[in-house]
Design a protein around this motif. Structure first.
Motif, PDB file in Angstrom:
ATOM      1  N   SER A  43       1.028  -1.048  -0.185  1.00 48.65           N
ATOM      2  CA  SER A  43      -0.257  -0.438  -0.105  1.00 48.65           C
ATOM      3  C   SER A  43       0.730   1.398  -0.111  1.00 48.65           C
ATOM      4  O   SER A  43       0.223   2.451   0.931  1.00 48.65           O
ATOM      5  N   ILE A  44       1.492   1.399  -0.703  1.00 47.57           N
ATOM      6  CA  ILE A  44       2.989   2.564  -0.910  1.00 47.57           C
ATOM      7  C   ILE A  44       2.643   2.894  -2.398  1.00 47.57           C
ATOM      8  O   ILE A  44       2.590   1.861  -2.976  1.00 47.57           O
ATOM      9  N   SER A  45       3.047   3.738  -2.366  1.00 47.56           N
ATOM     10  CA  SER A  45       3.571   4.571  -4.101  1.00 47.56           C
ATOM     11  C   SER A  45       4.470   4.874  -4.232  1.00 47.56           C
ATOM     12  O   SER A  45       5.672   5.775  -2.551  1.00 47.56           O
ATOM     13  N   GLN A  46       5.420   4.422  -5.525  1.00 43.42           N
ATOM     14  CA  GLN A  46       6.499   5.303  -5.517  1.00 43.42           C
ATOM     15  C   GLN A  46       6.704   6.859  -5.947  1.00 43.42           C
ATOM     16  O   GLN A  46       7.566   7.724  -5.600  1.00 43.42           O
ATOM     17  N   TRP A  47       6.003   7.185  -6.521  1.00 43.27           N
ATOM     18  CA  TRP A  47       5.518   8.535  -7.453  1.00 43.27           C
ATOM     19  C   TRP A  47       4.258   8.471  -6.520  1.00 43.27           C
ATOM     20  O   TRP A  47       3.252   8.253  -6.708  1.00 43.27           O
ATOM     21  N   SER A  48       3.952  10.356  -6.392  1.00 46.59           N
ATOM     22  CA  SER A  48       3.376  11.355  -5.926  1.00 46.59           C
ATOM     23  C   SER A  48       3.194  12.651  -6.087  1.00 46.59           C
ATOM     24  O   SER A  48       3.862  12.684  -6.387  1.00 46.59           O
ATOM     25  N   VAL A  49       2.007  12.794  -6.090  1.00 40.97           N
ATOM     26  CA  VAL A  49       1.585  14.818  -6.439  1.00 40.97           C
ATOM     27  C   VAL A  49       1.136  15.009  -5.416  1.00 40.97           C
ATOM     28  O   VAL A  49       0.014  14.379  -4.787  1.00 40.97           O
ATOM     29  N   ARG A  50       1.437  16.109  -4.689  1.00 38.44           N
ATOM     30  CA  ARG A  50       1.621  16.834  -3.934  1.00 38.44           C
ATOM     31  C   ARG A  50       1.345  18.456  -3.806  1.00 38.44           C
ATOM     32  O   ARG A  50       1.996  18.752  -4.734  1.00 38.44           O
ATOM     33  N   GLY A  51       0.103  19.265  -3.312  1.00 31.52           N
ATOM     34  CA  GLY A  51      -0.049  19.999  -3.483  1.00 31.52           C
ATOM     35  C   GLY A  51      -0.938  21.247  -2.740  1.00 31.52           C
ATOM     36  O   GLY A  51      -1.048  20.620  -1.138  1.00 31.52           O
ATOM     37  N   GLY A  52       0.034  22.501  -2.280  1.00 34.26           N
ATOM     38  CA  GLY A  52      -1.133  22.845  -1.426  1.00 34.26           C
ATOM     39  C   GLY A  52      -1.066  24.896  -1.335  1.00 34.26           C
ATOM     40  O   GLY A  52      -0.801  25.480  -2.852  1.00 34.26           O
ATOM     41  N   ILE A  53      -1.227  25.433  -0.143  1.00 31.17           N
ATOM     42  CA  ILE A  53      -1.595  26.763  -0.681  1.00 31.17           C
ATOM     43  C   ILE A  53      -0.185  27.263  -0.188  1.00 31.17           C
ATOM     44  O   ILE A  53       0.093  26.442   1.048  1.00 31.17           O
ATOM     45  N   ASN A  54       0.447  28.827  -1.125  1.00 31.18           N
ATOM     46  CA  ASN A  54       2.270  28.705  -0.495  1.00 31.18           C
ATOM     47  C   ASN A  54       1.985  30.042  -0.963  1.00 31.18           C
ATOM     48  O   ASN A  54       1.746  31.044  -2.303  1.00 31.18           O
ATOM     49  N   PHE A  55       1.879  31.137  -0.184  1.00 32.50           N
ATOM     50  CA  PHE A  55       2.408  32.455   0.194  1.00 32.50           C
ATOM     51  C   PHE A  55       3.768  32.935   0.145  1.00 32.50           C
ATOM     52  O   PHE A  55       4.609  32.488   1.595  1.00 32.50           O
ATOM     53  N   GLU A  56       4.472  33.178  -0.766  1.00 32.08           N
ATOM     54  CA  GLU A  56       5.391  34.083  -0.561  1.00 32.08           C
ATOM     55  C   GLU A  56       5.777  35.291  -1.821  1.00 32.08           C
ATOM     56  O   GLU A  56       4.939  35.331  -2.639  1.00 32.08           O
TER      57      GLU A  56
END
Length: 838
Positions: A824-837
């Motif tokens: 139940s693990i993945s070698q690749w993944s895409v993650r996202g989020g809100i990022n203020f800079e």
């Protein structure tokens, strides 16, 4: 006798006349425009805090008699920067002055290279800049054995191009007096509305050996927007952006970015230099040197330096700005003007005037903000011994400002505060007393903190009113906390929640006593807190962790292993004034497994696990800065480290089932690498002694949500690894557009690239292995072990991402490199989020 009397009277009058003559100084001269060299009429010439005053005539000439104890003359007129010139006690002296116009257009200087092939070889401009570099150490502040000087600083923010439909007819119509107060002289072609003003007066001290420096604040004044806006925090953020610009530094830091200085050793590799002409100003022969970047996308300046031709090659003045191709985020461009004055003792040039104007905005041509930091330096003294006591930093000014009345600042402003800016103080004070403003700021505060204030009580966080997980189902929750309006000594906090699937109530409550009569969320904290919690959490997360909203409830993989906790704790926290924190605690905790999680010991199952702990925490964060209010605070990242050390002792008494010791340490530091961006490095390590079941070991933090985690391992499942000794490092580097800015189409998007890597070493001693006597078996999923040790080698994941997508989004692609055979693990993944800079 009469003759003697006449003689005495005559002598008395002669002495009086002599005394008057000795106490008077006659000053005359001419005032001209620094650009056109035309004479300027009606310029106010003043001294002695306004005691002596005159105006220049139509030919720009003036004459003024002043007292011999006067040290400075001030020249001021609307639309021009005020100039201060020192004077002596000579009976007759000539002082001529050039005044610079306040009107300027950002990014208007264009250097014409005439499309000729540029080369550093046999280039007199490059040879000149090499001389400036060679003499850099003797011209900077470090050339003095000691130095002290006064400093007046004005920091302002202005609205630019604010929509009229909002200010004239929209919901902000009632605040029309704010928007009608416009400044049209600050930047040519702009109508700027001042909304924030801060003034500081200080005395600064420097010593070369041993190297030390200090700033002693003598007076502060700023607008006050009320309880919901931390004006001190706003000041911290703005001063973090507007750091002191020292042209003699190889790297100039501005707006959290690092620019290569045109007089650094690497300057000729990054800049093109052109000698425009030589001029004489105030009897000083100068070379006007223009410069431009070889790559207009790089963090480099464009503009002009004026270099002395006296053999010291010092910078006499400068006018620099950025260009439109730079990827500066919310900073569209900025300009820097600085003037240097010659010290009468050492004949070196020191900074006397600095003005930085900045254009902030999301996109070109839209509404935004303008900012200005104006600094005047005076009373520069060198070579005098400085008492050790003057180098002792007073940390109390960080939370107890040295507020002075307006009358205090009049002697220091030197006509730098315009009529528009002066009115701003009164306008904001009027705004503060309007009920509609209080309601508006309350709603804005709720959107950022999650709490809605009702005077003595704040309800929230609103984002946690509803969440979901497979064990509890939908989980509505209501909570709140008291504010300083309830009491500045006693604070209450708590919530009540209910799981629709497990049909159980969860709750939390705490009472806090503040020893220093301040909010328990404001620096410096000093409080005693007692609390009790009955709630769930995911193994490996903090006691306070809950899936606080529906978005965090969306997971990339199934997880129904939860713990029901009953936790009673007492915490004492004392935050010293030098950013050293000490904390001590007592905690009772009882854990019950739930969902598909079981505590299996041999062939039996254990219904709960109970511990008693004593703990101590020490945290050192030199020069730490905050934005804070009465309900929360967050750190403003800078270049200084943060070290945290924890010790916990579990004891087998009063219901506790195990004896153990737990040692943990974490170190965080940001490193800057001009022009390649910055790197955030976090290292942590821990050791746990004793024979313990796995719930009392270190359960490394995984992440099975779709959001990017900055603290956990994004490709690790919850409860996948446990250790009794471990060491890890997390490295994240932001290139700030270094590569994207060189790709023609991509650079228009002003995206930024980031890479990251997380490495974890760990292991489990034999006495804590699941087959050891008295140990718990590892959790299983579908009859397959789902929890592992790191005895076979380190865990490693790395990724690359893009930030500032649509200005606020971050997307990362992450790859896991080790332990790929786990279920139940993945070698690749895409993650996202809100990022203020910026």
């Amino acid at each position: 006798m009469p003759n003697r009397t006449c003689i005495l009277v005559l002598l008395f009058f002669m002495l009086q006349q002599t005394g008057l003559q000795a106490q008077s100084v006659n000053v005359y001269g001419t005032v001209q425009d620094s650009v056109t060299r035309l004479p300027m009429s009606n310029v106010k010439v003043s001294a002695g805090n306004g005691r002596y005053t005159t105006l220049t005539d139509t030919e720009g000439k003036y004459s003024l008699r002043i007292g011999s104890n006067v040290s400075f003359l001030q020249f001021s007129v609307e639309g021009f920067f005020t100039k201060v010139r020192p004077c002596t006690n000579a009976y007759i002296q000539e002082i001529n002055v050039l005044l610079a116009s306040r009107e300027r257009q950002l990014a208007t200087v264009v250097v014409n290279s005439k499309r000729q092939r540029y080369s550093n070889r046999n280039n007199p401009a490059v040879e000149l800049i090499k001389q400036v570099v060679a003499h850099r150490d003797e011209n900077g502040i470090g050339a003095y054995t000691t130095a002290s000087y006064g400093q007046y600083e004005k920091l302002c923010m202005y609205l630019d191009g604010f929509p009229r439909w909002l200010s004239d007819k929209g919901p902000l119509k009632r605040y029309h007096f704010i928007f009608e107060n416009k400044d049209t002289t600050k930047v040519a072609g702009k109508e700027l509305v001042p909304i924030y003003i801060e003034e500081n007066v200080s005395r600064n001290y420097f010593q070369r050996s041993p190297h030390r420096k200090n700033q002693v604040i003598e007076g502060q004044k700023k607008v006050d927007y009320g309880d919901f806006i931390d004006t001190h925090g706003v000041s911290v953020i703005l001063n973090r952006l507007y750091e002191d610009i020292n042209i003699y530094d190889p790297v100039v830091v501005a707006f959290t970015r690092q620019f290569i200085s045109p007089i650094s050793d690497a300057g000729p590799a990054f800049y093109k230099y052109f000698i425009q002409d030589t001029i004489v100003e105030e009897n000083i022969r100068l070379v006007r040197l223009s410069l431009m970047p070889r790559n207009t996308n790089a963090l480099l300046f464009t503009g002009t330096l004026y270099i002395t031709l006296d053999g010291h090659y010092a910078v006499r003045k400068l006018n620099l700005h950025t260009n439109k191709n730079m990827n500066l985020g919310l900073v569209r461009n900025f300009s820097v003007i600085q003037d240097f004055e010659q010290d009468s003792v050492t004949h070196k040039f020191h900074l006397a005037y600095s003005d930085v104007i900045t254009d902030f905005g999301l996109t070109k041509g839209t509404s935004g903000l303008f900012g200005e930091r104006l600094v005047l330096f005076s009373n520069f003294v060198t070579g005098q011994p400085i008492a050790d006591s003057l180098f002792k930093k007073d940390y109390t000014v960080e939370y107890k400002p040295v507020v002075k009345p307006d009358s205090f600042f009049r002697a220091y402003r030197l006509n730098t505060l315009s009529t528009t800016e002066i009115r701003t103080y009164g306008n904001i004070d009027s705004l503060l007393h309007m009920p509609s403003y209080k309601l508006t700021t309350d709603l804005i505060n709720m959107s950022s903190t999650g709490y809605k204030s009702f005077g003595a009580v704040s309800i929230g966080p609103v984002f946690s009113f509803l969440s979901y997980n497979p064990v509890e189902g939908f989980k509505p929750r209501v909570g709140g906390r008291t504010t300083p309006y309830f009491s500045k000594r006693y604070y209450l906090d708590g919530y009540l929640a209910y799981g629709t699937k497990d049909q159980q109530f969860k709750y939390f409550g705490s009472a806090t006593y503040s020893f220093n009569n301040r909010s328990v969320y404001r620096y410096p904290m000093h409080f005693l807190r007692v609390g009790y919690r009955h709630d769930t959490n995911i193994p490996g997360t903090d006691d306070e962790y809950v899936e606080s909203n529906l978005l965090l409830s969306i997971n990339s993989g199934a997880n129904d292993k939860y713990l029901y906790n009953n936790i009673f704790r007492v915490d004492y926290v004392y935050e010293f004034g030098n950013h050293l924190l000490a904390g001590f605690g007592v905690k009772y905790k009882k854990q019950h497994p739930s969902g598909s999680l079981f505590f299996a010991k041999g062939v039996d199952t254990v219904g709960s696990l109970q511990t008693n702990e004593l703990s101590a925490t020490f945290r050192w964060a030199p020069h730490e800065q905050f934005y804070q209010n009465d309900l929360w605070r967050f750190n403003v990242v800078n270049r200084y480290p943060i070290l945290t050390v924890n010790y916990t002792h579990g004891f087998n008494a009063l219901g506790g089932e195990y004896d153990y010791n737990r040692f943990e340490a974490t170190l965080y530091k940001r490193f800057y690498w001009a022009p390649f961006g910055y790197t955030d490095i976090t290292g942590n390590a821990g050791y746990i002694s004793g024979s313990l079941p796995w719930p009392l070991l270190e359960m490394h933090q995984g992440n099975q949500t779709l959001g990017y985690s900055s603290s956990g391992f994004n490709m690790m499942n919850y409860l996948e690894f446990v250790s009794d000794h471990y060491a890890g490092i997390s490295i994240e580097h932001s290139f700030k557009g270094f590569f994207f800015d060189r790709i023609p189409l991509i650079r228009k998007l002003k995206w930024r690239e980031v890479i990251s890597g997380r490495l974890l070493y760990g292991g489990l001693r034999a006495e804590n292995q699941p087959w050891a006597n008295g140990a718990f078996k590892f959790p299983v999923k579908d009859n397959v072990t789902a929890t592992y040790t790191l005895n076979s080698g380190p865990y490693f994941e790395a990724g690359a991402g893009i930030t500032r997508i649509f200005k606020v989004l971050r997307i990362d692609v992450i790859r896991r490199f080790t332990y790929l055979n786990h279920p139940s693990i993945s070698q690749w993944s895409v993650r996202g989020g809100i990022n203020f800079e910026l």
